[in-house]
Design a protein around this motif. Structure first.
Motif, mmCIF file in Angstrom:
data_model
loop_
_atom_site.group_PDB
_atom_site.id
_atom_site.type_symbol
_atom_site.label_atom_id
_atom_site.label_comp_id
_atom_site.label_asym_id
_atom_site.label_seq_id
_atom_site.Cartn_x
_atom_site.Cartn_y
_atom_site.Cartn_z
ATOM 1 N N GLU A 98 3.065 5.537 2.641
ATOM 2 C CA GLU A 98 3.500 6.266 1.574
ATOM 3 C C GLU A 98 2.801 7.388 0.931
ATOM 4 N N SER A 100 3.361 8.598 -2.186
ATOM 5 C CA SER A 100 3.240 8.344 -3.693
ATOM 6 C C SER A 100 3.374 6.845 -3.935
ATOM 7 N N TYR A 101 2.864 6.522 -5.050
ATOM 8 C CA TYR A 101 3.221 5.029 -5.592
ATOM 9 C C TYR A 101 4.760 4.586 -6.012
ATOM 10 N N ARG A 102 5.538 6.068 -6.245
ATOM 11 C CA ARG A 102 6.968 5.751 -6.244
ATOM 12 C C ARG A 102 7.706 5.191 -5.092
ATOM 13 N N GLY A 103 6.938 5.260 -3.635
ATOM 14 C CA GLY A 103 7.462 4.812 -2.579
ATOM 15 C C GLY A 103 7.183 3.475 -2.314
ATOM 16 N N ARG A 105 7.045 -0.209 -1.589
ATOM 17 C CA ARG A 105 8.029 -1.526 -1.504
ATOM 18 C C ARG A 105 7.400 -2.748 -0.948
ATOM 19 N N HIS A 158 -0.777 4.429 0.448
ATOM 20 C CA HIS A 158 -1.436 3.221 -0.301
ATOM 21 C C HIS A 158 -1.597 1.972 0.473
#
Length: 247
Positions: A98, A100-103, A105, A158
């Motif tokens: 990932e 970004s933290y937005r990715g 799961r 991450h």
């Protein structure tokens, strides 16, 4: 090579490689087998080198029972050198680290932790008891520089970073515990650099020239590092040049 390092070479009469079908795991197996070492070579696929005294076994990082069975098999010829040459950067479905933290799961994070942290931990659980309490023994696991918290200046990746940081903590824990009963044992993490393998292939395009290492060279470099480690180094992580990586 110092006299102490040469002595350590001779002490590895038997080794166990978990992940012997991967790039660096295969290279380790071939290097050791070609130098007269009995090698327990494990993989999920069963595709391991067939040369010298190589003894294949099957295991699945997601199935503890298979790791326990492998350790039981090795009781007849216990290794002095145990290497968890396992790990994942890109999952089988193509999911990569990932950015970004937005990715993030939870299912992906769980898979990465299972393969990079929990799997090696289960290998240690069942293999460390095979080490002789009075002789030199080495347990090593493939880690990564990006698992260093203090050295992290870029962020991202991450799940991979977190899984390797957690593995590094377990390596430290195992070293502390093992020191109480195995005074000559070494537990260490290894950073091989960027090795020309399936793991790194999706990320080789932007590498500076000369930064990609052949698996055979990487295996040789890391064997030299392992042979130079002493119990005072147990619990630490080292790169391919033998330099300690900060936690």
């Amino acid at each position: 090579m110092t006299d102490d390092q040469q002595a350590n070479v001779n002490e590895f009469s038997c080794a166990a490689i978990f992940g012997a079908s991967g790039g660096i795991g295969r290279a380790w197996t071939e290097n050791l087998a070609n130098n007269g070492v009995t090698v327990w070579a494990g993989s999920r696929s069963g595709n391991v080198p067939q040369e010298g005294d190589v003894r294949p076994f099957a295991f699945d990082l997601n199935d503890e029972a298979t790791i326990e069975q492998a350790a039981s098999l090795m009781q007849s010829r216990p290794p002095q050198l145990i290497i968890a040459a396992t790990g994942v950067l890109t999952l089988a479905d193509g999911t990569g680290p990932e950015r970004s933290y937005r990715g993030l799961r939870p299912d992906i994070m769980a898979q990465v932790m299972a393969l990079n942290t929990i799997g090696p931990a289960m290998i240690a659980k069942h293999m460390l008891p095979l080490l002789d309490r009075h002789e030199r023994g080495v347990f090593a696991a493939i880690s990564a520089r990006v698992g260093s918290i203090s050295d992290n200046g870029l962020g991202g990746w991450h799940s991979y970073r977190a899984s390797k940081a957690a593995l590094n903590m377990l390596i430290k824990n195992f070293a502390i515990e093992l020191r109480r009963t195995h005074k000559q044992a070494v537990v260490a993490g290894l950073h091989p650099g960027t090795v020309d393998s399936e793991l790194s292939k999706p990320f080789q395009g932007n590498l500076p020239e000369g930064q990609l290492t052949d698996p055979a060279e990487a295996a040789q470099n890391l064997l030299a590092v392992l042979r130079g480690l002493t119990p005072d180094n147990s619990g630490e992580v080292f790169d391919f040049a033998g330099k300690r990586i900060p936690s």
